[in-house]
Design a protein around this motif. Structure first.
Motif, PDB file in Angstrom:
ATOM      1  N   TYR A 229      16.090 -22.451  11.935  1.00 25.97           N
ATOM      2  CA  TYR A 229      15.037 -22.298  10.927  1.00 25.97           C
ATOM      3  C   TYR A 229      15.259 -21.064  10.056  1.00 25.97           C
ATOM      4  O   TYR A 229      14.474 -20.813   9.140  1.00 25.97           O
ATOM      5  N   PHE A 230      16.322 -20.311  10.327  1.00 27.68           N
ATOM      6  CA  PHE A 230      16.530 -19.047   9.608  1.00 27.68           C
ATOM      7  C   PHE A 230      16.575 -19.218   8.083  1.00 27.68           C
ATOM      8  O   PHE A 230      15.943 -18.430   7.365  1.00 27.68           O
ATOM      9  N   PRO A 231      17.293 -20.210   7.541  1.00 25.14           N
ATOM     10  CA  PRO A 231      17.297 -20.344   6.064  1.00 25.14           C
ATOM     11  C   PRO A 231      15.906 -20.575   5.487  1.00 25.14           C
ATOM     12  O   PRO A 231      15.575 -20.037   4.420  1.00 25.14           O
ATOM     13  N   TYR A 232      15.093 -21.351   6.187  1.00 20.75           N
ATOM     14  CA  TYR A 232      13.737 -21.634   5.701  1.00 20.75           C
ATOM     15  C   TYR A 232      12.849 -20.402   5.844  1.00 20.75           C
ATOM     16  O   TYR A 232      12.011 -20.119   4.979  1.00 20.75           O
ATOM     17  N   LEU A 233      13.035 -19.683   6.936  1.00 25.65           N
ATOM     18  CA  LEU A 233      12.298 -18.436   7.145  1.00 25.65           C
ATOM     19  C   LEU A 233      12.664 -17.412   6.077  1.00 25.65           C
ATOM     20  O   LEU A 233      11.780 -16.754   5.506  1.00 25.65           O
ATOM     21  N   LYS A 234      13.943 -17.303   5.785  1.00 28.20           N
ATOM     22  CA  LYS A 234      14.391 -16.352   4.761  1.00 28.20           C
ATOM     23  C   LYS A 234      13.791 -16.707   3.401  1.00 28.20           C
ATOM     24  O   LYS A 234      13.346 -15.813   2.658  1.00 28.20           O
ATOM     25  N   TYR A 235      13.753 -17.986   3.095  1.00 27.74           N
ATOM     26  CA  TYR A 235      13.138 -18.435   1.836  1.00 27.74           C
ATOM     27  C   TYR A 235      11.664 -18.016   1.791  1.00 27.74           C
ATOM     28  O   TYR A 235      11.188 -17.494   0.774  1.00 27.74           O
ATOM     29  N   GLN A 236      10.954 -18.227   2.887  1.00 27.12           N
ATOM     30  CA  GLN A 236       9.540 -17.850   2.947  1.00 27.12           C
ATOM     31  C   GLN A 236       9.347 -16.349   2.725  1.00 27.12           C
ATOM     32  O   GLN A 236       8.473 -15.917   1.978  1.00 27.12           O
ATOM     33  N   ILE A 237      10.185 -15.557   3.391  1.00 29.29           N
ATOM     34  CA  ILE A 237      10.062 -14.099   3.266  1.00 29.29           C
ATOM     35  C   ILE A 237      10.372 -13.649   1.841  1.00 29.29           C
ATOM     36  O   ILE A 237       9.644 -12.828   1.260  1.00 29.29           O
ATOM     37  N   MET A 238      11.425 -14.193   1.256  1.00 31.95           N
ATOM     38  CA  MET A 238      11.818 -13.761  -0.087  1.00 31.95           C
ATOM     39  C   MET A 238      10.811 -14.204  -1.151  1.00 31.95           C
ATOM     40  O   MET A 238      10.589 -13.491  -2.127  1.00 31.95           O
ATOM     41  N   THR A 239      10.182 -15.367  -0.955  1.00 36.81           N
ATOM     42  CA  THR A 239       9.228 -15.853  -1.960  1.00 36.81           C
ATOM     43  C   THR A 239       7.830 -15.255  -1.773  1.00 36.81           C
ATOM     44  O   THR A 239       6.968 -15.406  -2.644  1.00 36.81           O
TER      45      THR A 239
END
Length: 380
Positions: A229-239
């Protein structure tokens, strides 16, 4: 009446089977009701089997009813987790709860619970411990040790204490029954019983787990892990970069640490290591990241402090008959499919399922989405 067990089954293993068998031996004519943590769990982990798969297995091995523990309780610390579970058991008129514990000392758990609820200096000791840099679980344990000379540190003992304290706090007519754990928590050689965590490690190493799980437990590999889930988590954090503190369990100060860490981390484990401090346990950080991943905010959490429904995922004939006997006396809605409910908490579960399905194939994603909306209780 009825017997309750709170579980996550990540995955269902021989220790769980032993617990359910003991429950049926002690109370053969009473329905066994499971309050089940679903797709995301108390330690902030993703479940390697989805809630429907876990329900089917539970019904295959002595459970008579499986009820979902909603996400706002299933992914919180032991206190909130226990609050949601005991509230549902109380509502379902369950009068006994069975759990495994390392110490198997109900008198100690009861005394500790009384101290936590009534001792005038207990909270003061906890605050002092946390002010000195201790994390919350350690602060609780040290405060109890200061008052009683005894401490509680092992995971199942900690949950057992949470259940008993919550039973007392709610004045629930539920009798706690402890079953002694039959093995060391991570021992891989003791009587074919080991922890779910040890089994997951074996699966990650592509090793055989058949001696540790009942025959009907089939786990597809590679298993789901938080890493996927790291790519999706990173997207959430960056957005949400400038508003991370709006997410549930993200404390002020930790939002800044997350901002700095996310640009350095190459994967989930690196991110955890960059965030970890003495005050923040591994589990606490995982819960925090799960809430970010699933877009679960503090505002939502404030609106969802109480279970809003009882969602039945499956039942046996005995469980179905019991449900028919008590359903007229329930104080919160009983639902058997998503389409029959009308609740913000239920709408949240649809989002949680969508997040859980992200790393899966499109076909698997579609099935899970449809199951969440259309699927009724599994009947065995």
């Amino acid at each position: 009446m009825a017997v309750g067990i709170v579980a996550e089954f990540n995955p269902f293993h021989n220790g769980h089977l032993y617990l359910l068998q003991k429950a049926k031996e002690m109370f053969p004519n009473e329905p066994l009701i499971i309050i089940l943590g679903g797709n995301f769990l108390e330690r902030g982990e993703v479940s390697i089997l989805n809630k429907w798969q876990k329900t089917e297995i539970a019904l295959d091995y002595h459970a008579d009813m499986v009820v979902e523990l909603p996400f706002p309780f299933a992914t919180q610390s032991a206190d909130y987790f226990a609050y949601g579970a005991i509230t549902l058991l109380k509502e379902l008129q369950v009068d006994k709860i069975i759990f495994g514990s390392e110490s198997n000392d109900l008198e100690m758990f009861s005394n500790f619970a009384d101290i936590q609820l009534k001792h005038p200096e207990y909270q003061q000791f906890v605050k002092q411990e946390m002010a000195s840099g201790k994390n919350y679980p350690t602060a609780l344990s040290n405060a109890l040790k200061t008052i009683t000379g005894k401490e509680i540190r092992l995971p199942n003992d900690t949950l057992a204490l949470s259940y008993i304290r919550e039973i007392k706090r709610q004045q629930a007519n539920i009798t706690p029954i402890s079953i002694q754990r039959t093995n060391d928590y991570h021992n891989l050689s003791d009587n074919h019983i080991t922890s779910a965590e040890s089994i997951r490690k074996l699966l990650l190493e592509n090793q055989d787990i058949t001696q540790y799980v009942p025959s009907k437990v089939k786990v597809k590999t590679p298993i789901l892990t938080n890493e996927q889930y790291f790519p999706y988590l990173k997207y959430q954090i960056m957005t949400h970069y400038d508003h991370l503190e709006t997410f549930q369990t993200v404390d002020e100060g930790m939002n800044t640490r997350i901002k700095k860490a996310i640009v350095k981390a190459n994967n989930y484990q690196e991110l955890i290591q960059l965030l970890k401090t003495k005050r923040y346990t591994y589990n606490r950080i995982q819960r925090m990241l799960t809430h970010i991943l699933c877009n679960f905010t503090k505002e939502e959490a404030k609106m969802m402090k109480e279970p809003e429904y009882i969602r039945v995922l499956g039942f046996s004939n005995l469980g179905k008959n019991y449900l028919n006997q008590i359903k007229k006396n329930l104080n919160i809605p009983l639902i058997t499919t998503y389409s029959k409910g009308n609740s913000n908490m239920l709408k949240l579960e649809q989002r949680i399922t969508a997040c859980y399905a992200l790393p899966l194939s499109l076909e698997e994603q579609k099935k899970l989405w449809e199951d969440e909306y259309k699927k009724g209780p599994i009947q065995k």
